[in-house]
Design a protein around this motif. Structure first.
Motif, PDB file in Angstrom:
ATOM      1  N   GLU A   1       0.815  -1.219   0.000  1.00 58.33           N
ATOM      2  CA  GLU A   1       0.000   0.000   0.000  1.00 58.33           C
ATOM      3  C   GLU A   1       0.852   1.275   0.000  1.00 58.33           C
ATOM      4  O   GLU A   1       0.430   2.295  -0.554  1.00 58.33           O
ATOM      5  N   ALA A   2       2.056   1.234   0.613  1.00 56.00           N
ATOM      6  CA  ALA A   2       2.906   2.417   0.623  1.00 56.00           C
ATOM      7  C   ALA A   2       3.339   2.774  -0.797  1.00 56.00           C
ATOM      8  O   ALA A   2       3.298   3.940  -1.205  1.00 56.00           O
ATOM      9  N   GLN A   3       3.741   1.767  -1.554  1.00 56.36           N
ATOM     10  CA  GLN A   3       4.109   1.993  -2.951  1.00 56.36           C
ATOM     11  C   GLN A   3       2.922   2.495  -3.750  1.00 56.36           C
ATOM     12  O   GLN A   3       3.050   3.418  -4.563  1.00 56.36           O
ATOM     13  N   MET A   4       1.773   1.879  -3.528  1.00 54.20           N
ATOM     14  CA  MET A   4       0.576   2.264  -4.269  1.00 54.20           C
ATOM     15  C   MET A   4       0.233   3.734  -4.040  1.00 54.20           C
ATOM     16  O   MET A   4      -0.007   4.487  -4.988  1.00 54.20           O
ATOM     17  N   GLY A   5       0.231   4.154  -2.775  1.00 53.06           N
ATOM     18  CA  GLY A   5      -0.091   5.541  -2.470  1.00 53.06           C
ATOM     19  C   GLY A   5       0.929   6.516  -3.027  1.00 53.06           C
ATOM     20  O   GLY A   5       0.572   7.554  -3.596  1.00 53.06           O
ATOM     21  N   SER A   6       2.212   6.176  -2.899  1.00 55.61           N
ATOM     22  CA  SER A   6       3.277   7.067  -3.375  1.00 55.61           C
ATOM     23  C   SER A   6       3.240   7.237  -4.884  1.00 55.61           C
ATOM     24  O   SER A   6       3.332   8.352  -5.410  1.00 55.61           O
ATOM     25  N   ILE A   7       3.121   6.123  -5.592  1.00 53.59           N
ATOM     26  CA  ILE A   7       3.100   6.177  -7.053  1.00 53.59           C
ATOM     27  C   ILE A   7       1.850   6.905  -7.541  1.00 53.59           C
ATOM     28  O   ILE A   7       1.896   7.682  -8.497  1.00 53.59           O
ATOM     29  N   GLY A   8       0.724   6.670  -6.862  1.00 50.59           N
ATOM     30  CA  GLY A   8      -0.511   7.343  -7.244  1.00 50.59           C
ATOM     31  C   GLY A   8      -0.391   8.859  -7.151  1.00 50.59           C
ATOM     32  O   GLY A   8      -0.808   9.586  -8.057  1.00 50.59           O
ATOM     33  N   VAL A   9       0.207   9.350  -6.064  1.00 52.12           N
ATOM     34  CA  VAL A   9       0.394  10.791  -5.900  1.00 52.12           C
ATOM     35  C   VAL A   9       1.357  11.322  -6.959  1.00 52.12           C
ATOM     36  O   VAL A   9       1.128  12.382  -7.559  1.00 52.12           O
ATOM     37  N   GLU A  10       2.435  10.586  -7.197  1.00 51.97           N
ATOM     38  CA  GLU A  10       3.417  11.010  -8.203  1.00 51.97           C
ATOM     39  C   GLU A  10       2.778  11.153  -9.579  1.00 51.97           C
ATOM     40  O   GLU A  10       3.005  12.139 -10.289  1.00 51.97           O
ATOM     41  N   LEU A  11       1.960  10.177  -9.953  1.00 54.35           N
ATOM     42  CA  LEU A  11       1.293  10.228 -11.258  1.00 54.35           C
ATOM     43  C   LEU A  11       0.321  11.408 -11.330  1.00 54.35           C
ATOM     44  O   LEU A  11       0.261  12.116 -12.337  1.00 54.35           O
ATOM     45  N   LEU A  12      -0.436  11.621 -10.261  1.00 54.04           N
ATOM     46  CA  LEU A  12      -1.426  12.701 -10.261  1.00 54.04           C
ATOM     47  C   LEU A  12      -0.746  14.069 -10.340  1.00 54.04           C
ATOM     48  O   LEU A  12      -1.225  14.965 -11.043  1.00 54.04           O
ATOM     49  N   MET A  13       0.363  14.247  -9.619  1.00 53.58           N
ATOM     50  CA  MET A  13       1.079  15.519  -9.666  1.00 53.58           C
ATOM     51  C   MET A  13       1.569  15.819 -11.089  1.00 53.58           C
ATOM     52  O   MET A  13       1.535  16.969 -11.548  1.00 53.58           O
ATOM     53  N   LYS A  14       2.013  14.791 -11.789  1.00 55.83           N
ATOM     54  CA  LYS A  14       2.471  14.978 -13.170  1.00 55.83           C
ATOM     55  C   LYS A  14       1.310  15.412 -14.063  1.00 55.83           C
ATOM     56  O   LYS A  14       1.461  16.295 -14.915  1.00 55.83           O
ATOM     57  N   LEU A  15       0.151  14.808 -13.858  1.00 59.40           N
ATOM     58  CA  LEU A  15      -1.025  15.188 -14.645  1.00 59.40           C
ATOM     59  C   LEU A  15      -1.433  16.633 -14.351  1.00 59.40           C
ATOM     60  O   LEU A  15      -1.755  17.400 -15.273  1.00 59.40           O
ATOM     61  N   ILE A  16      -1.430  16.998 -13.075  1.00 60.89           N
ATOM     62  CA  ILE A  16      -1.815  18.354 -12.689  1.00 60.89           C
ATOM     63  C   ILE A  16      -0.853  19.387 -13.280  1.00 60.89           C
ATOM     64  O   ILE A  16      -1.252  20.490 -13.666  1.00 60.89           O
ATOM     65  N   ASN A  17       0.415  19.007 -13.376  1.00 60.41           N
ATOM     66  CA  ASN A  17       1.427  19.920 -13.928  1.00 60.41           C
ATOM     67  C   ASN A  17       1.482  19.904 -15.455  1.00 60.41           C
ATOM     68  O   ASN A  17       2.375  20.498 -16.056  1.00 60.41           O
ATOM     69  N   GLY A  18       0.526  19.205 -16.064  1.00 62.45           N
ATOM     70  CA  GLY A  18       0.408  19.255 -17.514  1.00 62.45           C
ATOM     71  C   GLY A  18       1.201  18.226 -18.280  1.00 62.45           C
ATOM     72  O   GLY A  18       1.256  18.278 -19.510  1.00 62.45           O
ATOM     73  N   GLU A  19       1.814  17.280 -17.592  1.00 64.50           N
ATOM     74  CA  GLU A  19       2.569  16.252 -18.302  1.00 64.50           C
ATOM     75  C   GLU A  19       1.604  15.244 -18.940  1.00 64.50           C
ATOM     76  O   GLU A  19       0.560  14.909 -18.368  1.00 64.50           O
ATOM     77  N   VAL A  20       1.975  14.774 -20.111  1.00 61.12           N
ATOM     78  CA  VAL A  20       1.187  13.754 -20.805  1.00 61.12           C
ATOM     79  C   VAL A  20       1.750  12.389 -20.435  1.00 61.12           C
ATOM     80  O   VAL A  20       2.914  12.084 -20.728  1.00 61.12           O
ATOM     81  N   LEU A  21       0.950  11.580 -19.772  1.00 62.65           N
ATOM     82  CA  LEU A  21       1.415  10.276 -19.310  1.00 62.65           C
ATOM     83  C   LEU A  21       0.856   9.158 -20.173  1.00 62.65           C
ATOM     84  O   LEU A  21      -0.290   9.227 -20.624  1.00 62.65           O
ATOM     85  N   PRO A  22       1.640   8.118 -20.389  1.00 64.78           N
ATOM     86  CA  PRO A  22       1.090   6.949 -21.076  1.00 64.78           C
ATOM     87  C   PRO A  22       0.059   6.283 -20.173  1.00 64.78           C
ATOM     88  O   PRO A  22       0.232   6.268 -18.943  1.00 64.78           O
ATOM     89  N   PRO A  23      -1.003   5.744 -20.739  1.00 66.87           N
ATOM     90  CA  PRO A  23      -2.055   5.123 -19.922  1.00 66.87           C
ATOM     91  C   PRO A  23      -1.617   3.763 -19.395  1.00 66.87           C
ATOM     92  O   PRO A  23      -2.310   2.761 -19.567  1.00 66.87           O
ATOM     93  N   ALA A  24      -0.440   3.718 -18.784  1.00 66.51           N
ATOM     94  CA  ALA A  24       0.118   2.448 -18.344  1.00 66.51           C
ATOM     95  C   ALA A  24      -0.478   2.008 -17.013  1.00 66.51           C
ATOM     96  O   ALA A  24      -0.826   2.832 -16.168  1.00 66.51           O
ATOM     97  N   GLU A  25      -0.564   0.702 -16.834  1.00 64.28           N
ATOM     98  CA  GLU A  25      -0.994   0.124 -15.573  1.00 64.28           C
ATOM     99  C   GLU A  25       0.254  -0.285 -14.802  1.00 64.28           C
ATOM    100  O   GLU A  25       1.029  -1.118 -15.257  1.00 64.28           O
ATOM    101  N   THR A  26       0.460   0.314 -13.637  1.00 65.18           N
ATOM    102  CA  THR A  26       1.583  -0.060 -12.790  1.00 65.18           C
ATOM    103  C   THR A  26       1.132  -1.190 -11.877  1.00 65.18           C
ATOM    104  O   THR A  26       0.209  -1.022 -11.083  1.00 65.18           O
ATOM    105  N   LYS A  27       1.774  -2.346 -12.014  1.00 64.62           N
ATOM    106  CA  LYS A  27       1.367  -3.520 -11.234  1.00 64.62           C
ATOM    107  C   LYS A  27       2.431  -3.812 -10.185  1.00 64.62           C
ATOM    108  O   LYS A  27       3.607  -3.984 -10.499  1.00 64.62           O
ATOM    109  N   LEU A  28       2.021  -3.868  -8.918  1.00 62.36           N
ATOM    110  CA  LEU A  28       2.929  -4.049  -7.798  1.00 62.36           C
ATOM    111  C   LEU A  28       2.837  -5.461  -7.232  1.00 62.36           C
ATOM    112  O   LEU A  28       1.748  -6.026  -7.131  1.00 62.36           O
ATOM    113  N   ALA A  29       3.964  -6.014  -6.853  1.00 59.79           N
ATOM    114  CA  ALA A  29       4.008  -7.381  -6.315  1.00 59.79           C
ATOM    115  C   ALA A  29       3.691  -7.383  -4.824  1.00 59.79           C
ATOM    116  O   ALA A  29       4.259  -6.581  -4.064  1.00 59.79           O
ATOM    117  N   PRO A  30       2.804  -8.269  -4.370  1.00 57.90           N
ATOM    118  CA  PRO A  30       2.519  -8.397  -2.935  1.00 57.90           C
ATOM    119  C   PRO A  30       3.601  -9.243  -2.257  1.00 57.90           C
ATOM    120  O   PRO A  30       4.474  -9.800  -2.927  1.00 57.90           O
TER     121      PRO A  30
END
Length: 329
Positions: A286-315
């Motif tokens: 969950e720590a990775q999930m939350g961190s990566i989610g915020v990082e991706l959202l900040m990039k979107l808010i700042n106008g970056e164009v992101l690939p619609p990739a699915e980040t899959k994390l290992a349990p």
């Protein structure tokens, strides 16, 4: 205190201090830290309303959930909150029995700068609505793949596979699976991992069942199976609450865990390491999930164009006391 005092304390210009307050990416990290340290020493807090007017942003990120009685959600939210605070944002968390009302309240550009959707039940409708309103958003623990939306998910298939492989490695050949409601993709993926591990070992499923993500659900399933004299040597439960209910029911039937039957859960709820026997389970990152989610959202808010990739994390499989080698009879 004002911005000039912060500039004097940090030894930097007013322009640099202003850029730090507005999260400008052009500021060097060393200077950013000097400004933040000066602000802390002076106990300086800029007027958030004024900053919002200057930046054209609210400084708020929205998230809505309906279930707060879950350690997984709690840990994700805590990480998201901390990471957003580091970026100068506030987290608006909507907890409502009616998820539609809670999320729709946040779906306004003048209220939030972005949205994090965490395990939404009305996922497709929310995605379409956010696209229509042109609000930046990311998906966490989503149920469906979307071609143009970045998302972060856990490899639930791998979690189910590793849990079952663990039981097979202990010599168990009669392994059952008790999952949660079929509406969740995670439930189907955990079961798929269970079936794959059995298939590779040349084993057939002893039996499968489902119930709610509750202690009472696992308890009732175990009681029913015991009445029908239909018990395996090991259970893989797709949820810790289910596993705890199952363990309690088995105990009442005079069946010892793990001496007679081994049990594996999923999620690593914060209390499962405190019960006896301490539960073997699969922890979600969950720590990775939350961190990566915020990082991706900040990039979107700042106008970056992101690939619609699915980040899959290992349990991670956490082996504790509720599993043991099969008892030969």
């Amino acid at each position: 205190m004002n911005i000039h005092d912060v500039a004097k304390k940090s030894g930097l210009s007013v322009v640099t201090v202003s850029r730090v307050l507005n999260n400008s990416p052009s500021v060097r990290e060393g200077n950013r830290q000097k400004v933040l340290s000066a602000m802390e020493e002076l106990n300086y807090s800029p007027n958030s309303a004024a900053r919002s007017l200057v930046r054209g942003k609210t400084g708020v990120i929205g998230m809505s959930i309906t279930n707060f009685n879950d350690s997984f959600y709690d840990r994700v939210i805590r990480v998201v909150n901390r990471k957003l605070a580091e970026q100068g944002y506030f987290l608006a968390l909507s907890i409502a029995e009616n998820e539609e009302e809670g999320v729709n309240f946040l779906f306004q550009k003048d209220r939030v700068d972005g949205i994090i959707l965490l395990s939404p039940l009305e996922e497709k409708e929310y995605v379409e609505e956010l696209k229509r309103r042109n609000i930046p958003f990311v998906l966490l623990d989503n149920q469906f793949r979307h071609e143009d939306v970045p998302s972060v998910v856990v490899d639930n298939y791998l979690g189910g596979y590793e849990a079952t492989r663990h039981l097979i490695g202990l010599g168990h050949t009669k392994i059952a699976y008790i999952g949660g409601p079929s509406v969740f993709l995670s439930v189907a993926e955990r079961k798929r991992g269970y079936l794959q591990a059995l298939d590779e070992a040349g084993l057939a499923p002893f039996g499968t069942d489902s119930c709610g993500f509750t202690v009472s659900g696992g308890y009732e399933v175990a009681k029913r199976w015991a009445r029908e004299d239909k018990l395996p040597t090991a259970f893989f439960c797709g949820d810790d609450f289910i596993a705890l209910g199952l363990v309690q029911a088995l105990r009442e039937e005079g069946i010892r865990v793990p001496h007679d039957i081994s049990v594996v859960g999923f999620d690593d709820q914060q209390f499962v390491g405190e019960f006896y026997p301490r539960l073997t389970t699969v922890r979600q990152p969950e720590a990775q999930m939350g961190s990566i989610g915020v990082e991706l959202l900040m990039k979107l808010i700042n106008g970056e164009v992101l690939p619609p990739a699915e980040t899959k994390l290992a349990p991670q499989l956490l082996v504790r006391e509720s599993t043991a080698s099969v008892r030969l009879t």
